[in-house]
Design a protein around this motif. Structure first.
Motif, PDB file in Angstrom:
ATOM      1  N   ALA A   4      51.449  39.369  57.828  1.00  0.00           N
ATOM      2  CA  ALA A   4      51.232  38.738  56.479  1.00  0.00           C
ATOM      3  C   ALA A   4      52.438  37.765  56.303  1.00  0.00           C
ATOM      4  O   ALA A   4      53.336  38.119  56.369  1.00  0.00           O
ATOM      5  CB  ALA A   4      51.145  39.723  55.448  1.00  0.00           C
ATOM      6  N   THR A   5      51.995  36.539  55.301  1.00  0.00           N
ATOM      7  CA  THR A   5      52.855  35.774  55.193  1.00  0.00           C
ATOM      8  C   THR A   5      53.618  36.552  53.604  1.00  0.00           C
ATOM      9  O   THR A   5      53.237  37.246  53.234  1.00  0.00           O
ATOM     10  CB  THR A   5      52.313  34.386  54.710  1.00  0.00           C
ATOM     11  N   ASN A   6      54.802  35.915  53.420  1.00  0.00           N
ATOM     12  CA  ASN A   6      55.487  36.268  52.076  1.00  0.00           C
ATOM     13  C   ASN A   6      54.412  36.198  50.913  1.00  0.00           C
ATOM     14  O   ASN A   6      54.450  37.188  49.963  1.00  0.00           O
ATOM     15  CB  ASN A   6      56.645  35.551  52.031  1.00  0.00           C
ATOM     16  N   ARG A   7      53.679  35.396  50.836  1.00  0.00           N
ATOM     17  CA  ARG A   7      52.760  34.929  49.695  1.00  0.00           C
ATOM     18  C   ARG A   7      51.596  36.048  49.693  1.00  0.00           C
ATOM     19  O   ARG A   7      51.517  36.579  48.620  1.00  0.00           O
ATOM     20  CB  ARG A   7      52.080  33.482  49.833  1.00  0.00           C
ATOM     21  N   GLN A   8      51.330  36.424  50.831  1.00  0.00           N
ATOM     22  CA  GLN A   8      50.144  37.386  50.970  1.00  0.00           C
ATOM     23  C   GLN A   8      50.583  38.790  50.519  1.00  0.00           C
ATOM     24  O   GLN A   8      49.851  39.595  50.015  1.00  0.00           O
ATOM     25  CB  GLN A   8      49.804  37.531  52.403  1.00  0.00           C
ATOM     26  N   ARG A   9      52.055  39.042  50.753  1.00  0.00           N
ATOM     27  CA  ARG A   9      52.497  40.352  50.615  1.00  0.00           C
ATOM     28  C   ARG A   9      52.788  40.344  49.169  1.00  0.00           C
ATOM     29  O   ARG A   9      52.605  41.376  48.378  1.00  0.00           O
ATOM     30  CB  ARG A   9      53.817  40.551  51.673  1.00  0.00           C
ATOM     31  N   ILE A  10      53.148  39.403  48.470  1.00  0.00           N
ATOM     32  CA  ILE A  10      53.536  39.240  46.984  1.00  0.00           C
ATOM     33  C   ILE A  10      51.977  39.407  46.084  1.00  0.00           C
ATOM     34  O   ILE A  10      52.166  40.147  45.298  1.00  0.00           O
ATOM     35  CB  ILE A  10      54.082  37.816  46.566  1.00  0.00           C
ATOM     36  N   GLU A  11      50.783  38.847  46.722  1.00  0.00           N
ATOM     37  CA  GLU A  11      49.909  38.844  46.112  1.00  0.00           C
ATOM     38  C   GLU A  11      49.061  40.314  46.253  1.00  0.00           C
ATOM     39  O   GLU A  11      48.575  40.925  45.189  1.00  0.00           O
ATOM     40  CB  GLU A  11      48.892  37.949  46.579  1.00  0.00           C
ATOM     41  N   ALA A  12      49.449  40.774  47.388  1.00  0.00           N
ATOM     42  CA  ALA A  12      48.833  42.173  47.642  1.00  0.00           C
ATOM     43  C   ALA A  12      49.521  43.271  46.706  1.00  0.00           C
ATOM     44  O   ALA A  12      49.079  44.073  46.130  1.00  0.00           O
ATOM     45  CB  ALA A  12      48.974  42.577  49.259  1.00  0.00           C
ATOM     46  N   GLU A  13      50.768  43.038  46.564  1.00  0.00           N
ATOM     47  CA  GLU A  13      51.756  43.888  45.811  1.00  0.00           C
ATOM     48  C   GLU A  13      51.527  43.619  44.484  1.00  0.00           C
ATOM     49  O   GLU A  13      51.303  44.591  43.598  1.00  0.00           O
ATOM     50  CB  GLU A  13      53.238  43.583  45.979  1.00  0.00           C
ATOM     51  N   THR A  15      48.743  42.633  43.099  1.00  0.00           N
ATOM     52  CA  THR A  15      47.412  43.223  42.982  1.00  0.00           C
ATOM     53  C   THR A  15      47.409  44.648  42.626  1.00  0.00           C
ATOM     54  O   THR A  15      46.634  45.422  41.654  1.00  0.00           O
ATOM     55  CB  THR A  15      46.341  42.917  43.829  1.00  0.00           C
ATOM     56  N   ALA A  16      48.243  45.372  43.743  1.00  0.00           N
ATOM     57  CA  ALA A  16      48.202  46.829  43.451  1.00  0.00           C
ATOM     58  C   ALA A  16      48.851  47.305  42.257  1.00  0.00           C
ATOM     59  O   ALA A  16      48.733  48.311  41.385  1.00  0.00           O
ATOM     60  CB  ALA A  16      49.191  47.459  44.417  1.00  0.00           C
ATOM     61  N   ALA A  17      49.830  46.579  41.640  1.00  0.00           N
ATOM     62  CA  ALA A  17      50.930  46.903  40.611  1.00  0.00           C
ATOM     63  C   ALA A  17      49.595  46.774  39.309  1.00  0.00           C
ATOM     64  O   ALA A  17      49.861  47.254  38.432  1.00  0.00           O
ATOM     65  CB  ALA A  17      51.886  45.851  40.498  1.00  0.00           C
ATOM     66  N   HIS A  18      49.081  45.731  39.468  1.00  0.00           N
ATOM     67  CA  HIS A  18      48.179  45.232  38.142  1.00  0.00           C
ATOM     68  C   HIS A  18      47.138  46.444  38.166  1.00  0.00           C
ATOM     69  O   HIS A  18      46.802  46.781  36.872  1.00  0.00           O
ATOM     70  CB  HIS A  18      47.426  43.867  38.484  1.00  0.00           C
ATOM     71  N   ARG A  20      47.314  49.452  38.931  1.00  0.00           N
ATOM     72  CA  ARG A  20      47.952  50.698  38.612  1.00  0.00           C
ATOM     73  C   ARG A  20      48.336  50.598  36.835  1.00  0.00           C
ATOM     74  O   ARG A  20      48.180  51.629  36.401  1.00  0.00           O
ATOM     75  CB  ARG A  20      49.466  50.687  39.473  1.00  0.00           C
ATOM     76  N   ALA A  21      48.984  49.185  36.439  1.00  0.00           N
ATOM     77  CA  ALA A  21      49.018  49.285  34.970  1.00  0.00           C
ATOM     78  C   ALA A  21      47.696  49.629  34.361  1.00  0.00           C
ATOM     79  O   ALA A  21      47.954  50.182  33.348  1.00  0.00           O
ATOM     80  CB  ALA A  21      49.631  47.803  34.895  1.00  0.00           C
ATOM     81  N   LEU A  22      46.755  48.749  34.771  1.00  0.00           N
ATOM     82  CA  LEU A  22      45.434  48.936  34.048  1.00  0.00           C
ATOM     83  C   LEU A  22      44.965  50.291  34.057  1.00  0.00           C
ATOM     84  O   LEU A  22      44.642  50.979  33.136  1.00  0.00           O
ATOM     85  CB  LEU A  22      44.370  47.945  34.803  1.00  0.00           C
ATOM     86  N   THR A  23      45.211  51.091  35.127  1.00  0.00           N
ATOM     87  CA  THR A  23      45.017  52.702  35.533  1.00  0.00           C
ATOM     88  C   THR A  23      45.647  53.197  34.164  1.00  0.00           C
ATOM     89  O   THR A  23      45.110  54.387  33.501  1.00  0.00           O
ATOM     90  CB  THR A  23      44.975  53.184  36.556  1.00  0.00           C
ATOM     91  N   LEU A  24      47.049  53.286  34.296  1.00  0.00           N
ATOM     92  CA  LEU A  24      47.572  53.818  33.242  1.00  0.00           C
ATOM     93  C   LEU A  24      47.363  53.715  31.799  1.00  0.00           C
ATOM     94  O   LEU A  24      47.512  54.488  31.176  1.00  0.00           O
ATOM     95  CB  LEU A  24      49.263  53.364  33.533  1.00  0.00           C
ATOM     96  N   LEU A  25      47.158  52.425  31.344  1.00  0.00           N
ATOM     97  CA  LEU A  25      46.919  51.897  30.219  1.00  0.00           C
ATOM     98  C   LEU A  25      45.274  52.728  29.738  1.00  0.00           C
ATOM     99  O   LEU A  25      45.185  53.123  28.643  1.00  0.00           O
ATOM    100  CB  LEU A  25      46.703  50.666  30.113  1.00  0.00           C
ATOM    101  N   GLU A  26      44.396  52.738  30.912  1.00  0.00           N
ATOM    102  CA  GLU A  26      43.385  53.239  30.509  1.00  0.00           C
ATOM    103  C   GLU A  26      43.517  54.949  30.367  1.00  0.00           C
ATOM    104  O   GLU A  26      42.887  55.546  29.568  1.00  0.00           O
ATOM    105  CB  GLU A  26      42.251  53.084  31.530  1.00  0.00           C
ATOM    106  N   ASP A  27      44.363  55.605  31.058  1.00  0.00           N
ATOM    107  CA  ASP A  27      44.513  56.965  30.860  1.00  0.00           C
ATOM    108  C   ASP A  27      45.358  57.129  29.728  1.00  0.00           C
ATOM    109  O   ASP A  27      44.976  58.025  28.987  1.00  0.00           O
ATOM    110  CB  ASP A  27      45.763  57.324  32.129  1.00  0.00           C
ATOM    111  N   LEU A  28      46.196  56.320  29.249  1.00  0.00           N
ATOM    112  CA  LEU A  28      46.671  56.533  27.751  1.00  0.00           C
ATOM    113  C   LEU A  28      45.879  56.293  26.872  1.00  0.00           C
ATOM    114  O   LEU A  28      45.857  57.257  25.950  1.00  0.00           O
ATOM    115  CB  LEU A  28      47.888  55.383  27.785  1.00  0.00           C
ATOM    116  N   HIS A  29      44.911  55.600  26.872  1.00  0.00           N
ATOM    117  CA  HIS A  29      43.875  55.266  25.866  1.00  0.00           C
ATOM    118  C   HIS A  29      42.902  56.338  26.068  1.00  0.00           C
ATOM    119  O   HIS A  29      42.782  57.031  24.718  1.00  0.00           O
ATOM    120  CB  HIS A  29      43.065  53.840  26.231  1.00  0.00           C
ATOM    121  N   GLN A  30      42.693  57.015  26.842  1.00  0.00           N
ATOM    122  CA  GLN A  30      41.661  58.272  26.968  1.00  0.00           C
ATOM    123  C   GLN A  30      42.423  59.384  26.365  1.00  0.00           C
ATOM    124  O   GLN A  30      42.049  60.206  25.489  1.00  0.00           O
ATOM    125  CB  GLN A  30      41.265  58.611  28.313  1.00  0.00           C
TER     126      GLN A  30
END
Length: 73
Positions: A4-13, A15-18, A20-30
């Protein structure tokens, strides 16, 4: 196997962090939705609960400010 290129690794990381953030916000909201408001027959709350919730609000406000300010770069 292609590496994977550096750009692909950045995009994958990112996406995973995004996700995770949405999941945590949804958990907090719930959690906040599931927490009943104080009432005569509801849970007993104290100043520590008020302080904890205000602290959470301050942290969320700081995050909002950080992520809604125009990028300085």
């Amino acid at each position: 196997m292609a590496t994977a290129t550096n750009r692909q690794r950045i995009e994958a990381e990112y996406t995973a962090a995004h996700i995770r953030a949405l999941t945590l916000l949804e958990d907090l909201h719930q959690h906040l939705e599931d927490t009943p408001a104080p009432s005569d027959d509801g849970p007993v709350i104290g100043w520590d609960h008020v302080g904890s919730l205000k602290h959470l609000c301050e942290q969320l406000q700081a995050l909002k400010k950080r992520f809604t300010q125009p990028d300085a770069s």
